[in-house]
Design a protein around this motif. Structure first.
Motif, PDB file in Angstrom:
ATOM      1  N   CYS A  13       0.852  -1.200   0.000  1.00  0.00           N
ATOM      2  CA  CYS A  13       0.000   0.000   0.000  1.00  0.00           C
ATOM      3  C   CYS A  13       0.883   1.243   0.000  1.00  0.00           C
ATOM      4  O   CYS A  13       1.996   1.213   0.538  1.00  0.00           O
ATOM      5  CB  CYS A  13      -0.890   0.052   1.246  1.00  0.00           C
ATOM      6  N   HIS A  15       0.252   3.861   1.596  1.00  0.00           N
ATOM      7  CA  HIS A  15       0.136   4.540   2.881  1.00  0.00           C
ATOM      8  C   HIS A  15      -0.840   3.739   3.728  1.00  0.00           C
ATOM      9  O   HIS A  15      -1.682   3.030   3.201  1.00  0.00           O
ATOM     10  CB  HIS A  15      -0.382   5.962   2.573  1.00  0.00           C
ATOM     11  N   LYS A  16      -0.720   3.800   5.050  1.00  0.00           N
ATOM     12  CA  LYS A  16      -1.635   3.036   5.904  1.00  0.00           C
ATOM     13  C   LYS A  16      -2.840   3.907   6.301  1.00  0.00           C
ATOM     14  O   LYS A  16      -2.683   4.930   6.980  1.00  0.00           O
ATOM     15  CB  LYS A  16      -0.879   2.578   7.164  1.00  0.00           C
ATOM     16  N   CYS A  17      -4.027   3.523   5.888  1.00  0.00           N
ATOM     17  CA  CYS A  17      -5.234   4.298   6.237  1.00  0.00           C
ATOM     18  C   CYS A  17      -5.593   4.083   7.716  1.00  0.00           C
ATOM     19  O   CYS A  17      -5.389   2.979   8.238  1.00  0.00           O
ATOM     20  CB  CYS A  17      -6.405   3.868   5.366  1.00  0.00           C
ATOM     21  N   TYR A  19      -8.185   3.473   9.410  1.00  0.00           N
ATOM     22  CA  TYR A  19      -9.199   2.514   9.870  1.00  0.00           C
ATOM     23  C   TYR A  19      -8.840   1.076   9.523  1.00  0.00           C
ATOM     24  O   TYR A  19      -9.572   0.145   9.847  1.00  0.00           O
ATOM     25  CB  TYR A  19     -10.556   2.859   9.229  1.00  0.00           C
ATOM     26  N   CYS A  20      -7.703   0.882   8.841  1.00  0.00           N
ATOM     27  CA  CYS A  20      -7.419  -0.416   8.223  1.00  0.00           C
ATOM     28  C   CYS A  20      -6.653  -1.353   9.146  1.00  0.00           C
ATOM     29  O   CYS A  20      -5.619  -0.988   9.696  1.00  0.00           O
ATOM     30  CB  CYS A  20      -6.612  -0.190   6.951  1.00  0.00           C
ATOM     31  N   PHE A  22      -5.969  -4.562   7.894  1.00  0.00           N
ATOM     32  CA  PHE A  22      -5.417  -5.613   7.020  1.00  0.00           C
ATOM     33  C   PHE A  22      -3.905  -5.607   7.148  1.00  0.00           C
ATOM     34  O   PHE A  22      -3.303  -4.565   7.420  1.00  0.00           O
ATOM     35  CB  PHE A  22      -5.749  -5.357   5.543  1.00  0.00           C
ATOM     36  N   SER A  24      -0.860  -4.911   5.627  1.00  0.00           N
ATOM     37  CA  SER A  24      -0.392  -4.219   4.421  1.00  0.00           C
ATOM     38  C   SER A  24       0.960  -3.580   4.699  1.00  0.00           C
ATOM     39  O   SER A  24       1.282  -3.237   5.838  1.00  0.00           O
ATOM     40  CB  SER A  24      -1.411  -3.181   3.960  1.00  0.00           C
ATOM     41  N   GLY A  62      -6.180  -6.797  -2.061  1.00  0.00           N
ATOM     42  CA  GLY A  62      -5.051  -6.294  -1.278  1.00  0.00           C
ATOM     43  C   GLY A  62      -5.438  -5.749   0.066  1.00  0.00           C
ATOM     44  O   GLY A  62      -6.519  -6.029   0.566  1.00  0.00           O
ATOM     45  N   GLY A  63      -4.525  -4.912   0.572  1.00  0.00           N
ATOM     46  CA  GLY A  63      -3.491  -4.138  -0.074  1.00  0.00           C
ATOM     47  C   GLY A  63      -3.992  -3.293  -1.262  1.00  0.00           C
ATOM     48  O   GLY A  63      -5.159  -3.022  -1.403  1.00  0.00           O
ATOM     49  N   THR A  64      -3.038  -2.956  -2.067  1.00  0.00           N
ATOM     50  CA  THR A  64      -3.338  -2.160  -3.256  1.00  0.00           C
ATOM     51  C   THR A  64      -2.699  -2.833  -4.472  1.00  0.00           C
ATOM     52  O   THR A  64      -1.565  -2.485  -4.847  1.00  0.00           O
ATOM     53  CB  THR A  64      -2.821  -0.708  -3.094  1.00  0.00           C
ATOM     54  N   ASN A  97      -6.646   1.474  -6.078  1.00  0.00           N
ATOM     55  CA  ASN A  97      -6.876   2.715  -5.351  1.00  0.00           C
ATOM     56  C   ASN A  97      -6.954   3.824  -6.403  1.00  0.00           C
ATOM     57  O   ASN A  97      -6.059   3.919  -7.249  1.00  0.00           O
ATOM     58  CB  ASN A  97      -5.690   2.943  -4.395  1.00  0.00           C
ATOM     59  N   ARG A 134      -7.328   8.836   3.126  1.00  0.00           N
ATOM     60  CA  ARG A 134      -7.188   8.230   1.802  1.00  0.00           C
ATOM     61  C   ARG A 134      -6.227   9.094   0.981  1.00  0.00           C
ATOM     62  O   ARG A 134      -6.098  10.286   1.222  1.00  0.00           O
ATOM     63  CB  ARG A 134      -8.553   8.161   1.093  1.00  0.00           C
TER      64      ARG A 134
END
Ligand code: SF4
Length: 376
Positions: A13, A15-17, A19-20, A22, A24, A62-64, A97, A134
């Protein structure tokens, strides 16, 4: 010949969002090693699961995945094609994304054979997107959808999240309105889940922000169901809505117990009445594949009773329980055993029994978990 679906996990990814939760990784230096591992895993599983099976869907999640170079994606698809029987009309999806989707990427994905795009839009409100950290704004998301459609993606999904902090019903309606005005054939709408360990979780526990309760959440969910139905999107699972003929084949594989092979970090698989899962960490995954050709970290053999209960749960949440199929596959006793409870919900307007299929109504989707806990 049995159907098979293949899931390919790409953990990187930009960048790490907030709320996530997962697994990543923002460090992308290992992308090439990761590709090599995926190719080895394809070899490994093809030995065992390519015979007597045809691949009806491939899903890059993903991920992205859109952070991967298009030539890497092409190599993965080519390897699947050469080692499995990939159906000519197989659905091949990639998650992207909107902030990482330049024109060259879109064209590259199309020429690699990808025919379905799933965009993590989440909201068309710039304040909400900024709050979620985001990497794109609403204009970029809108542009990504239009460009992808213009270059040839006719099957586009967008993911949306509701019940965000400070989200009002009218803001949610605006997001839905924008979504249906775009050339998309599928919308996934999820309620925000507060996961332990995320930045958002800390913000909520530190009282820096607040998430509305269940009642408001249910109100927003009902708003989505009604609004999307009015705009030609049929609900075919708790969180998924599609124009007729655009239901996601890959999703449906999970819900109707089609076998699937998961490749990559943390990917899960299901075949021969067995479920297994891969290491989550990139390092462990790469090392394991290097040694043995696979990165399985755990498995369970499913009993007939577990398979039956899972089939009931997955079918009821989505396309409905086909009573004849359930009887042939698992047990003829389940329906008589649950007939009384099901009749109660039918009388209340929560489920319907049309042509041998027990299906949730729009009101039923809202109480799906409650119904499932009552079934035996
Ligand atoms: S882009 Fe998706 S997977 Fe990556 S951190 Fe954000 S929410 Fe998680």
């Amino acid at each position: 010949m049995k159907n098979l679906s293949i899931y390919v996990h790409i953990p990187f990814c930009a960048h790490k969002c907030i709320y996530c939760d997962f697994y990543s990784i923002t460090k992308t230096a290992d992308k090439e090693k990761y590709l090599e591992s995926l190719l080895r895993e394809i070899e490994f599983f093809a030995e065992k699961y390519s015979n007597g099976r045809k691949v009806i869907s491939v899903f890059f999640g993903g991920g992205t995945p859109s952070l991967m170079e298009t030539e890497y994606i092409l190599k993965i698809i080519s390897a699947i094609k050469s080692r499995f029987r990939l159906e000519p009309d197989a659905e091949i999806t990639i998650e992207a994304n909107p902030g990482t989707l330049e024109k060259e990427k879109i064209q590259g994905f199309l020429s690699a054979g990808i025919n379905r795009l799933s965009l993590g839009v989440q909201s068309f409100d710039d304040g909400e997107l900024e709050f979620l950290t985001r990497i794109h704004d609403s204009k970029t998301a809108e542009h990504a959808v239009n460009e992808a459609f213009g270059y040839g993606f006719k099957n586009i999904n967008i993911d949306l999240i509701f019940n965000l902090p400070a989200q009002t019903k009218s803001k949610w309606k605006n997001t839905l309105q924008k979504a249906v005005s775009l050339p998309v054939s599928h919308i996934s709408a999820y309620s925000l889940i507060l996961e332990k360990g995320t930045t958002l979780y800390k913000m909520v526990t530190d009282k820096k922000t607040k998430i509305s309760g269940q009642e408001f959440d249910a109100d927003l969910y009902e708003t989505a169901i009604n609004f999307l139905a009015e705009n030609g999107f049929d609900q075919y699972e708790v969180s998924n809505f599609a124009k007729p003929g655009s239901e996601c084949i890959h999703n449906k594989s999970y819900w109707n117990h089609t076998e699937y092979i998961g490749l990559g970090t943390s990917a899960h698989s299901f075949a021969d009445k067995k479920r297994w899962w891969n290491y989550s960490s990139l390092k462990s995954y790469i090392e394991a594949v290097k040694k043995t050709g696979n990165a399985v970290s755990g498995f369970e053999n499913l009993t007939e009773e577990q398979l039956l209960q899972e089939y009931v749960m997955l079918s009821l949440r989505s396309v409905g329980i086909n009573i004849e199929e359930l009887k042939n596959k698992y047990s003829g006793e389940w329906f008589p055993r649950n007939r009384k409870i099901l009749s109660e919900y039918e009388k209340g307007g929560f489920i319907s029994f049309g042509s041998g299929i027990i299906k949730l109504t729009p009101q039923g989707y809202a109480v799906c978990d409650e119904i499932l806990t009552r079934l035996e």
